[in-house]
Write a protein that holds these residues in place. Structure first.
Motif, PDB file in Angstrom:
ATOM      1  N   UNK A  25       0.841  -1.192   0.000  1.00 25.51           N
ATOM      2  CA  UNK A  25       0.000   0.000   0.000  1.00 25.51           C
ATOM      3  C   UNK A  25       0.877   1.242   0.000  1.00 25.51           C
ATOM      4  N   UNK A  26       0.687   2.152   0.931  1.00 25.67           N
ATOM      5  CA  UNK A  26       1.490   3.372   0.981  1.00 25.67           C
ATOM      6  C   UNK A  26       2.673   3.248   1.931  1.00 25.67           C
ATOM      7  N   UNK A  27       2.979   2.061   2.412  1.00 28.74           N
ATOM      8  CA  UNK A  27       4.098   1.870   3.319  1.00 28.74           C
ATOM      9  C   UNK A  27       3.852   2.501   4.670  1.00 28.74           C
ATOM     10  N   UNK A  28       4.919   2.895   5.340  1.00 24.99           N
ATOM     11  CA  UNK A  28       4.824   3.532   6.653  1.00 24.99           C
ATOM     12  C   UNK A  28       5.289   4.978   6.550  1.00 24.99           C
ATOM     13  N   UNK A  29       4.905   5.785   7.529  1.00 26.74           N
ATOM     14  CA  UNK A  29       5.284   7.200   7.500  1.00 26.74           C
ATOM     15  C   UNK A  29       6.581   7.482   8.247  1.00 26.74           C
ATOM     16  N   UNK A  30       7.228   6.473   8.826  1.00 29.24           N
ATOM     17  CA  UNK A  30       8.486   6.666   9.529  1.00 29.24           C
ATOM     18  C   UNK A  30       9.234   5.348   9.504  1.00 29.24           C
ATOM     19  N   UNK A  31      10.319   5.208  10.234  1.00 36.95           N
ATOM     20  CA  UNK A  31      11.200   4.052  10.102  1.00 36.95           C
ATOM     21  C   UNK A  31      10.613   2.755  10.657  1.00 36.95           C
ATOM     22  N   UNK A  52       1.668   5.573  11.085  1.00 46.06           N
ATOM     23  CA  UNK A  52       0.716   5.014  10.123  1.00 46.06           C
ATOM     24  C   UNK A  52       1.388   3.988   9.227  1.00 46.06           C
ATOM     25  N   UNK A  53       0.614   3.005   8.839  1.00 45.36           N
ATOM     26  CA  UNK A  53       1.035   2.007   7.858  1.00 45.36           C
ATOM     27  C   UNK A  53      -0.114   1.858   6.873  1.00 45.36           C
ATOM     28  N   UNK A  54       0.147   2.156   5.615  1.00 46.47           N
ATOM     29  CA  UNK A  54      -0.909   2.072   4.608  1.00 46.47           C
ATOM     30  C   UNK A  54      -2.092   2.965   4.921  1.00 46.47           C
ATOM     31  N   UNK A  55      -1.848   4.131   5.499  1.00 47.16           N
ATOM     32  CA  UNK A  55      -2.880   5.108   5.859  1.00 47.16           C
ATOM     33  C   UNK A  55      -3.758   4.650   7.027  1.00 47.16           C
ATOM     34  N   UNK A  56      -3.361   3.581   7.731  1.00 47.38           N
ATOM     35  CA  UNK A  56      -4.053   3.119   8.933  1.00 47.38           C
ATOM     36  C   UNK A  56      -3.226   3.514  10.143  1.00 47.38           C
ATOM     37  N   UNK A  80       3.338  11.671  18.773  1.00 49.96           N
ATOM     38  CA  UNK A  80       3.048  13.082  18.506  1.00 49.96           C
ATOM     39  C   UNK A  80       3.480  13.386  17.073  1.00 49.96           C
ATOM     40  N   UNK A  81       4.764  13.615  16.826  1.00 56.18           N
ATOM     41  CA  UNK A  81       5.212  13.762  15.440  1.00 56.18           C
ATOM     42  C   UNK A  81       5.729  12.436  14.905  1.00 56.18           C
ATOM     43  N   UNK A  82       6.196  11.587  15.789  1.00 56.30           N
ATOM     44  CA  UNK A  82       6.523  10.194  15.469  1.00 56.30           C
ATOM     45  C   UNK A  82       6.294   9.400  16.753  1.00 56.30           C
TER      46      UNK A  82
END
Length: 150
Positions: A25-31, A52-56, A80-82
């Protein structure tokens, strides 16, 4: 073209075609820090600093079922930010074990070692303690001969 050249180009072509990488999907937003693949059920578990992972919203720990990402409860608290780091993850005897670093997960403070039973997070024993008295960290889990090692 000699036999060796033909064989070389054939093997290169097969190797290139065999590597069919694709995105989840869209992967993750951080490491991502760790992955665990359950080959019996086809589930993939991820741990890291992602929210988030795949917008979830999954907060540091997620399960991929081959189609979509799923959260394990609310994941780690205080994203918070991560998210605070979840260092490692494994599934062992129908429970998921992870090592959140320093913060709570699902409202409990596991002191570096938590498990998910499919419904709730809980601390494993008294947790882990470093020499300084702070929570310890599991860098890697290993299953061997029906025992779980950290």
């Amino acid at each position: 073209m000699n036999y060796f050249s033909f064989l070389f180009f054939l093997l290169i072509n097969l190797t290139i075609q065999a590597q069919s990488w694709g995105s989840l999907l869209d992967g993750t937003d951080w490491q991502i820090n760790d992955l665990y693949a359950d080959t019996l059920t086809g589930q993939l578990y991820l741990s890291g600093r992602f929210e988030q992972a795949g917008m979830t919203e999954v907060n540091g720990i997620a399960r991929w079922d081959g189609t979509q990402f799923h959260s394990l409860g609310d994941g780690v608290d205080y994203c918070i930010t991560s998210c605070p780091t979840v260092r490692s993850v494994i599934q062992f005897q129908d429970e998921v074990y992870c090592s959140p670093t320093g913060f709570s997960i699902g409202g409990i403070e596991p002191k570096g070692l938590a498990k998910w039973d499919g419904q709730n997070w809980s601390q494993v024993g008294t947790g882990l303690h470093s020499f300084s008295g702070s929570s310890g960290v599991v860098w890697k889990f290993l299953e061997h001969d029906e025992a779980l090692y950290i």
